[in-house]
Motif scaffolding. Structure first.
Motif, mmCIF file in Angstrom:
data_model
loop_
_atom_site.group_PDB
_atom_site.id
_atom_site.type_symbol
_atom_site.label_atom_id
_atom_site.label_comp_id
_atom_site.label_asym_id
_atom_site.label_seq_id
_atom_site.Cartn_x
_atom_site.Cartn_y
_atom_site.Cartn_z
ATOM 1 N N GLY A 54 0.797 -1.215 0.000
ATOM 2 C CA GLY A 54 0.000 0.000 0.000
ATOM 3 C C GLY A 54 0.827 1.261 0.000
ATOM 4 O O GLY A 54 2.059 1.213 0.043
ATOM 5 N N TRP A 55 0.107 2.361 -0.061
ATOM 6 C CA TRP A 55 0.723 3.684 -0.022
ATOM 7 C C TRP A 55 0.081 4.505 1.094
ATOM 8 O O TRP A 55 -1.144 4.485 1.264
ATOM 9 N N PHE A 56 0.922 5.213 1.801
ATOM 10 C CA PHE A 56 0.497 6.161 2.828
ATOM 11 C C PHE A 56 1.139 7.496 2.497
ATOM 12 O O PHE A 56 2.081 7.566 1.702
ATOM 13 N N ARG A 57 0.633 8.563 3.115
ATOM 14 C CA ARG A 57 1.260 9.860 2.902
ATOM 15 C C ARG A 57 1.217 10.677 4.181
ATOM 16 O O ARG A 57 0.367 10.468 5.041
ATOM 17 N N GLN A 58 2.162 11.609 4.249
ATOM 18 C CA GLN A 58 2.227 12.491 5.410
ATOM 19 C C GLN A 58 2.550 13.898 4.949
ATOM 20 O O GLN A 58 3.619 14.140 4.376
ATOM 21 N N ALA A 59 1.608 14.795 5.197
ATOM 22 C CA ALA A 59 1.797 16.206 4.879
ATOM 23 C C ALA A 59 2.414 16.905 6.082
ATOM 24 O O ALA A 59 2.297 16.422 7.211
ATOM 25 N N PRO A 60 3.074 18.036 5.873
ATOM 26 C CA PRO A 60 3.689 18.758 6.988
ATOM 27 C C PRO A 60 2.681 19.066 8.085
ATOM 28 O O PRO A 60 1.590 19.587 7.813
ATOM 29 N N GLY A 61 3.028 18.728 9.310
ATOM 30 C CA GLY A 61 2.174 19.019 10.444
ATOM 31 C C GLY A 61 0.989 18.091 10.607
ATOM 32 O O GLY A 61 0.152 18.307 11.484
ATOM 33 N N LYS A 62 0.916 17.057 9.774
ATOM 34 C CA LYS A 62 -0.209 16.127 9.851
ATOM 35 C C LYS A 62 0.281 14.714 10.110
ATOM 36 O O LYS A 62 1.451 14.401 9.892
ATOM 37 N N GLN A 63 -0.638 13.874 10.532
ATOM 38 C CA GLN A 63 -0.302 12.468 10.759
ATOM 39 C C GLN A 63 -0.258 11.706 9.440
ATOM 40 O O GLN A 63 -0.894 12.101 8.455
ATOM 41 N N ARG A 64 0.495 10.627 9.455
ATOM 42 C CA ARG A 64 0.534 9.759 8.268
ATOM 43 C C ARG A 64 -0.853 9.154 8.069
ATOM 44 O O ARG A 64 -1.488 8.699 9.026
ATOM 45 N N GLU A 65 -1.314 9.128 6.821
ATOM 46 C CA GLU A 65 -2.644 8.609 6.520
ATOM 47 C C GLU A 65 -2.587 7.605 5.374
ATOM 48 O O GLU A 65 -1.722 7.663 4.500
ATOM 49 N N LEU A 66 -3.548 6.711 5.403
ATOM 50 C CA LEU A 66 -3.673 5.710 4.348
ATOM 51 C C LEU A 66 -4.117 6.367 3.055
ATOM 52 O O LEU A 66 -5.010 7.218 3.048
ATOM 53 N N VAL A 67 -3.507 5.972 1.951
ATOM 54 C CA VAL A 67 -3.937 6.421 0.631
ATOM 55 C C VAL A 67 -4.658 5.281 -0.084
ATOM 56 O O VAL A 67 -5.794 5.430 -0.514
ATOM 57 N N ALA A 68 -3.981 4.148 -0.207
ATOM 58 C CA ALA A 68 -4.566 3.007 -0.916
ATOM 59 C C ALA A 68 -3.811 1.743 -0.552
ATOM 60 O O ALA A 68 -2.620 1.786 -0.233
ATOM 61 N N THR A 69 -4.529 0.616 -0.588
ATOM 62 C CA THR A 69 -3.905 -0.676 -0.364
ATOM 63 C C THR A 69 -4.382 -1.665 -1.415
ATOM 64 O O THR A 69 -5.443 -1.479 -2.033
ATOM 65 N N ARG A 113 -9.555 9.150 -8.390
ATOM 66 C CA ARG A 113 -8.424 9.884 -8.985
ATOM 67 C C ARG A 113 -7.143 9.048 -8.995
ATOM 68 O O ARG A 113 -6.331 9.180 -9.910
ATOM 69 N N PHE A 114 -6.956 8.232 -7.966
ATOM 70 C CA PHE A 114 -5.742 7.418 -7.837
ATOM 71 C C PHE A 114 -6.077 5.959 -8.132
ATOM 72 O O PHE A 114 -7.178 5.488 -7.826
ATOM 73 N N THR A 115 -5.104 5.260 -8.680
ATOM 74 C CA THR A 115 -5.254 3.831 -8.948
ATOM 75 C C THR A 115 -4.019 3.095 -8.452
ATOM 76 O O THR A 115 -2.892 3.417 -8.862
ATOM 77 N N ILE A 116 -4.239 2.113 -7.579
ATOM 78 C CA ILE A 116 -3.142 1.290 -7.091
ATOM 79 C C ILE A 116 -3.137 -0.030 -7.863
ATOM 80 O O ILE A 116 -4.191 -0.570 -8.197
ATOM 81 N N SER A 117 -1.939 -0.510 -8.166
ATOM 82 C CA SER A 117 -1.804 -1.790 -8.853
ATOM 83 C C SER A 117 -0.496 -2.430 -8.408
ATOM 84 O O SER A 117 0.332 -1.776 -7.768
ATOM 85 N N ARG A 118 -0.329 -3.710 -8.745
ATOM 86 C CA ARG A 118 0.908 -4.390 -8.365
ATOM 87 C C ARG A 118 1.274 -5.420 -9.406
ATOM 88 O O ARG A 118 0.413 -5.960 -10.101
ATOM 89 N N ASP A 119 2.574 -5.676 -9.477
ATOM 90 C CA ASP A 119 3.106 -6.721 -10.340
ATOM 91 C C ASP A 119 3.779 -7.724 -9.408
ATOM 92 O O ASP A 119 4.887 -7.472 -8.911
ATOM 93 N N ASN A 120 3.114 -8.826 -9.145
ATOM 94 C CA ASN A 120 3.628 -9.792 -8.176
ATOM 95 C C ASN A 120 4.941 -10.426 -8.644
ATOM 96 O O ASN A 120 5.789 -10.768 -7.819
#
Length: 120
Positions: A35-50, A66-73
């Motif tokens: 998955g992907w998480f993100r953290q903006a300045p002054g904010k907590q890390r948050e889930l984006v996609a798994t 708007r976002f698309t997560i994918s994987r190549d196993n």
């Protein structure tokens, strides 16, 4: 040891697109969810996609559509395609993976983070 290496961040104008990649390497036995998480300045890390090993996905409401997560196993790689980017998407993006290595049970691994900056 297991490592996650991210790439693809950068500066983009609002409405633009970026694709992030994260490759896992090392003594990997199996990879569960990624998955992907993100953290903006002054904010907590948050889930984006798994995404599970079977391809089931989950998105935060703020990026859904708007976002698309994918994987190549075969490549042990997870991707995040980000379209219609907004200034509020500006953050450091972190890759996460639940990996069982040759010497450890399932464990959370994190990448070093990649900066995404969206200008208005």
């Amino acid at each position: 040891q297991v490592h996650l290496v991210e790439s693809g961040g950068g500066l983009v104008q609002a409405g633009g697109s970026l694709r992030l990649s994260c490759a896992a390497s090392g003594s990997i036995f199996s990879i569960n969810a990624m998955g992907w998480f993100r953290q903006a300045p002054g904010k907590q890390r948050e889930l984006v996609a798994t995404i599970t090993s079977g391809g089931n996905t989950n998105y935060s409401d703020s990026v859904k559509g708007r976002f698309t997560i994918s994987r190549d196993n075969a490549k042990n790689t997870v991707y995040l395609l980000m379209n219609s980017l907004k200034p509020e998407d500006t953050a450091v993006y972190y890759c996460n993976a639940k990996i069982a290595s040759m010497t450890e049970d399932l464990h959370d691994y994190w990448g070093q983070g990649t900066q995404v900056t969206v200008s208005s």
